[in-house]
Design a protein around this motif. Structure first.
Motif, short mmCIF file in Angstrom:
data_model
loop_
_atom_site.label_atom_id
_atom_site.label_comp_id
_atom_site.label_asym_id
_atom_site.label_seq_id
_atom_site.Cartn_x
_atom_site.Cartn_y
_atom_site.Cartn_z
N MET A 1 38.88 -3.50 48.53
CA MET A 1 39.65 -2.28 48.30
C MET A 1 41.14 -2.61 48.18
N LYS A 2 41.62 -3.46 49.09
CA LYS A 2 43.03 -3.83 49.10
C LYS A 2 43.42 -4.57 47.83
N ASP A 3 42.55 -5.46 47.36
CA ASP A 3 42.83 -6.22 46.14
C ASP A 3 42.82 -5.32 44.91
N THR A 4 41.93 -4.35 44.89
CA THR A 4 41.80 -3.47 43.73
C THR A 4 43.04 -2.64 43.49
N PHE A 5 43.64 -2.12 44.57
CA PHE A 5 44.80 -1.24 44.43
C PHE A 5 46.12 -1.96 44.74
N ASN A 6 46.09 -3.28 44.80
CA ASN A 6 47.29 -4.08 45.02
C ASN A 6 48.07 -4.18 43.71
N LEU A 7 49.31 -3.70 43.70
CA LEU A 7 50.10 -3.66 42.47
C LEU A 7 50.33 -5.06 41.89
N LYS A 8 50.48 -6.03 42.75
CA LYS A 8 50.71 -7.40 42.29
C LYS A 8 49.47 -7.93 41.55
N ILE A 9 48.30 -7.67 42.11
CA ILE A 9 47.05 -8.14 41.49
C ILE A 9 46.76 -7.35 40.21
N TYR A 71 38.87 -0.60 38.54
CA TYR A 71 38.55 0.55 39.37
C TYR A 71 39.80 1.33 39.81
N ALA A 72 40.94 0.68 39.87
CA ALA A 72 42.18 1.38 40.20
C ALA A 72 42.53 2.35 39.07
N TRP A 73 42.46 1.85 37.83
CA TRP A 73 42.73 2.68 36.67
C TRP A 73 41.64 3.74 36.48
N GLY A 74 40.39 3.35 36.75
CA GLY A 74 39.27 4.26 36.59
C GLY A 74 39.33 5.44 37.54
N THR A 75 39.82 5.21 38.75
CA THR A 75 39.92 6.29 39.74
C THR A 75 40.89 7.37 39.26
N VAL A 76 42.06 6.94 38.79
CA VAL A 76 43.07 7.89 38.29
C VAL A 76 42.53 8.62 37.06
N PHE A 105 34.48 3.54 44.20
CA PHE A 105 34.58 2.83 45.47
C PHE A 105 33.32 2.03 45.77
N VAL A 106 32.17 2.52 45.30
CA VAL A 106 30.94 1.74 45.41
C VAL A 106 31.04 0.51 44.51
N GLY A 107 31.60 0.72 43.33
CA GLY A 107 31.75 -0.38 42.38
C GLY A 107 32.66 -1.48 42.88
N THR A 177 28.03 -0.72 37.93
CA THR A 177 28.36 -1.07 39.31
C THR A 177 27.68 -2.36 39.74
N PHE A 178 26.43 -2.52 39.32
CA PHE A 178 25.68 -3.72 39.71
C PHE A 178 25.64 -4.77 38.61
N GLY A 179 26.52 -4.58 37.60
CA GLY A 179 26.77 -5.64 36.62
C GLY A 179 25.70 -5.86 35.58
N TYR A 180 24.96 -4.81 35.19
CA TYR A 180 23.91 -4.96 34.18
C TYR A 180 24.47 -4.76 32.77
N ARG A 181 24.06 -5.64 31.86
CA ARG A 181 24.51 -5.54 30.48
C ARG A 181 24.10 -4.23 29.82
N SER A 182 22.94 -3.73 30.22
CA SER A 182 22.37 -2.53 29.59
C SER A 182 23.23 -1.29 29.78
N GLN A 183 24.23 -1.35 30.65
CA GLN A 183 25.15 -0.23 30.81
C GLN A 183 25.72 0.22 29.48
N TRP A 184 25.88 -0.73 28.54
CA TRP A 184 26.55 -0.40 27.29
C TRP A 184 25.76 0.56 26.42
N LEU A 185 24.44 0.59 26.57
CA LEU A 185 23.64 1.58 25.83
C LEU A 185 24.01 2.98 26.30
N ALA A 186 24.15 3.15 27.61
CA ALA A 186 24.55 4.45 28.16
C ALA A 186 25.95 4.83 27.68
#
Length: 242
Positions: A1-9, A71-76, A105-107, A177-186
């Motif tokens: 969580m900290k890394d995701t919303f860390n401005l430097k990262i 996920y930081a950008w996605g939340t906003v 946040f699950v992602g 969230t669980f990294g499946y390629r098939s997400q792209w069909l959806a």
């Protein structure tokens, strides 16, 4: 969580993209901003659409590369898109954005776990099984009927198309969230349906909805590029064998 919303990262991940990524992001952002000024409609809906467009585009480019800070950008993006959906009375889209906010946040947790497994900076894709694919189809049908009935009861707009968004969002976001390629069909289906929905909204609401319509087209273009990258990458099984 900290890394995701860390401005430097966040800044580091944005500045370590490939030339192709930066070019695509620049073009998509330029189109979105240009449309905003061309319409000359600077009302609340147009301003919200611009914010959604900017954050969604950056989010998608980072998703393409499997970067955690997406996920930081996605939340906003999801929060502001929820406001747009409420104003447009698109109940399926509304439920979808609420779901997206929670799943960010699950992602974060799932992607960080995947990154730890492969010891890389980008999430490695997984291959979906036949059983999971069939369960996804059944889940889509059940949720679609529920959302369709709910939207009809609430006098929602474009309910037949709009009702597809939540079940597709659930499937697509879970696979992502669980990294499946098939997400792209959806994502392909969601983006295409949204192009139709927001075209209709544009005809009904005028230029205040044009920004969202253009965003759907840009998202559809990005989905083609994102699918190419994810199917090109080595899967997580290949990483583990190596």
């Amino acid at each position: 969580m900290k890394d995701t919303f860390n401005l430097k990262i966040i800044f580091k991940e944005l500045t370590t993209m490939t030339i192709k990524d930066n070019l695509l992001m620049s073009v998509l952002l330029a189109v979105q901003i240009l449309v905003y000024f061309i319409t000359g409609s600077f009302d609340l809906m147009s301003n919200l659409s611009l914010i959604v467009g900017i954050f969604t585009i950056v989010n998608l480019i980072l998703v393409n590369r499997g970067r955690l800070t997406n996920y930081a950008w996605g939340t906003v993006s999801a929060v502001f898109w929820l406001i747009v959906a409420i104003k447009s009375q698109l109940f399926g889209d509304m439920f979808s954005q609420i779901y997206y906010v929670v799943m960010q946040f699950v992602g974060i947790y799932a992607w960080q776990k995947s990154l730890n497994q492969t010891e890389t900076k980008e999430v490695a894709p997984r291959k979906i099984s036949l059983k999971m694919g069939l369960l996804s189809l059944v889940g889509f049908a059940v949720i679609y009927v529920i959302v369709l009935a709910t939207s009809a009861h609430l006098n929602g707009q474009q309910i037949i198309l709009d009702a597809t968004l939540l079940p597709l969002a659930i499937i697509g976001q879970m696979l992502m969230t669980f990294g499946y390629r098939s997400q792209w069909l959806a994502w392909f289906l969601i983006d295409f349906i949204n192009v139709v929905i927001w075209y209709n909204n544009w005809q009904f609401q005028g230029n205040s909805a044009l920004g969202m319509f253009i965003l759907q087209i840009l998202m559809l273009v990005n989905a083609i590029y994102g699918a190419y990258l994810w199917f090109k990458k080595p899967s997580i099984d290949e990483y583990q064998k190596a």
